[in-house]
Design a protein around this motif. Sequence first.
Motif: not given
Lengths: 339, 339
Positions: B20-23, B150-152, B160-162
Amino acid sequence: MGKWFEGTGLEEDVVVSTRIRIARNLKNYRFPQRMSIDESEKLTQEVLNAMKKLPRDVNYKFIRINSLSSTDRVVMIEEHFISPGLIKKPDHSSFLLREDERVTIMINEEDHLRIQVLLPNLNFEAGWKLSSEIDDFLESHLSYAFDEDFGYLTACPTNVGTGLRASAMVHIPALAMTGHIDDFIKGLTKIGLTARGLYGEGTKAIGDLYQISNQMTLGEREEEIINKLKNVIYQIINNERDVRNNLLGKRKNEIEDKIFRSLGLLKYSRRMSSTEAMKHLSNIRLGRAMGLIKDIDFNDIIKLMIQVQPANIQRTANRQLSQEERDAIRAKIIRDNIN
Amino acid sequence: MGKWFEGTGLEEDVVVSTRIRIARNLKNYRFPQRMSIDESEKLTQEVLNAMKKLPRDVNYKFIRINSLSSTDRVVMIEEHFISPGLIKKPDHSSFLLREDERVTIMINEEDHLRIQVLLPNLNFEAGWKLSSEIDDFLESHLSYAFDEDFGYLTACPTNVGTGLRASAMVHIPALAMTGHIDDFIKGLTKIGLTARGLYGEGTKAIGDLYQISNQMTLGEREEEIINKLKNVIYQIINNERDVRNNLLGKRKNEIEDKIFRSLGLLKYSRRMSSTEAMKHLSNIRLGRAMGLIKDIDFNDIIKLMIQVQPANIQRTANRQLSQEERDAIRAKIIRDNIN
């Protein structure tokens, strides 16, 4: 099978086997090429009668080619007991195989008689002594075709004179690997010798095995022919050993990798063609000679080379095998024999 | 090294790992692409200060890219701790690696923060839970760049988004062998997923390993993204298993031979390239899955696949190794690890 291979002789790291073959013909018979079946049968009986006069403790098995299945005929060739020429006219031809499998007397091959002595490794002296004794015995009970000028008469002029072909099977993977082979074969031809593959004239050199023999049978005494050949074989032995040492010095990693990859594939493959098997068996024989592989005898590798030939594989089954089935049986035989 | 791989998870015969990778990006800073060194250092310190607020029993190691040798930088990529993008601007970038090696927080890759959770085998639930917790912790101490519509916000619009990329590394040698791979990859693209090689975007699929991940980060909730991916992974698992069974039924001899030849070569070779090693290791992993090879863990084969990568080999020596030397060391490591 493989009995003739028991015990070890000289120079086993290079010389696989020594063969002496003497071609003889009987007076009052046409050459086999032109014989009727009756005539060939009459000759066969004459030879069998002579053989009855052998001492009781010497036992030969008599085998007619037409009594063998087509698979078994090829097995006999693969085992080096008989020549491919012997099975060409199956109703005319037969052979006598001595109990220890070291002597074959072929009847109605190209000549009426072909006496063959086969010994493991380098052993020209014993081979020549044994074949001469058998020749003398037969000559004393049969009328050989002999000419004062030419010597022993043969169907093909290349055998006239002594009728002798002496040969040594050499395993020369290092010479093959470094590309010295072609020059080496050319050199042999110039001095009246010839190099053939595993199963004689016209067969390919597989497994880096070459049969070196004399071309000339006329104009030289038997001992001269054999001595000249023996000297050349020793040159080959020395050359092959030199190149092996050189390879171990300069290309050690490459050679080790090649040899151990072959060992790994022999130990683990589930299917293998005879061509591939011969290549890997040749490599591990080289590995044994270089001291990289232990726990396996030189001659056992050669026995295995014979065991993996197609007809040897086929004879393990009761029905005609497909190539895929043979490849699977071959791989299993190899796995069972290589530790 | 290889610590993140300890223990086993679900569906280990097909799924190698879950990632899992979150930007995330911080307000008031330009994206890393345009940052000065001072600015990137200020951001790095802000992240480190936030990390100090972690409970005492959670330990992270902080590593600056420019403190690593060029070999060690690549080792970190080969170990899957960091992405290839992180070493592009070594004076700007750094990462935090959790003691158990399952969590990396990359600083100043393409985005300010990239939270990565890496777990063995199939484990989206634990991966998502852990990465969310870390994300929540960081969000509570840092000001994330967030837009109501847009989210993040991210440096590249594809994130963009999640900002979420979920992926599973699958080992699908049977699908590869039967040529189903190309259709399979096309199918994935149609449903917004993508298949990449072992080391992410643009890298080739070696060892029959494919990283399957979501393309879309916008317009779907995180749980939806992960669920959709998980369903597809289960389809792949079932397809791969079906084809394996089929192969075992219809092409058993061929498959067995292929697998055991690879085993033989792994156990005996003295030199091996990483490409060849990956091919054979993939084959024996398939052999393990088919029950043909025992006594080796799925995850140990993957560990070995990492150990034989070029930088991992290079780091075993004190000086720059030639390719031939690396190939020899690689073969030895494999021999020592495969019984």
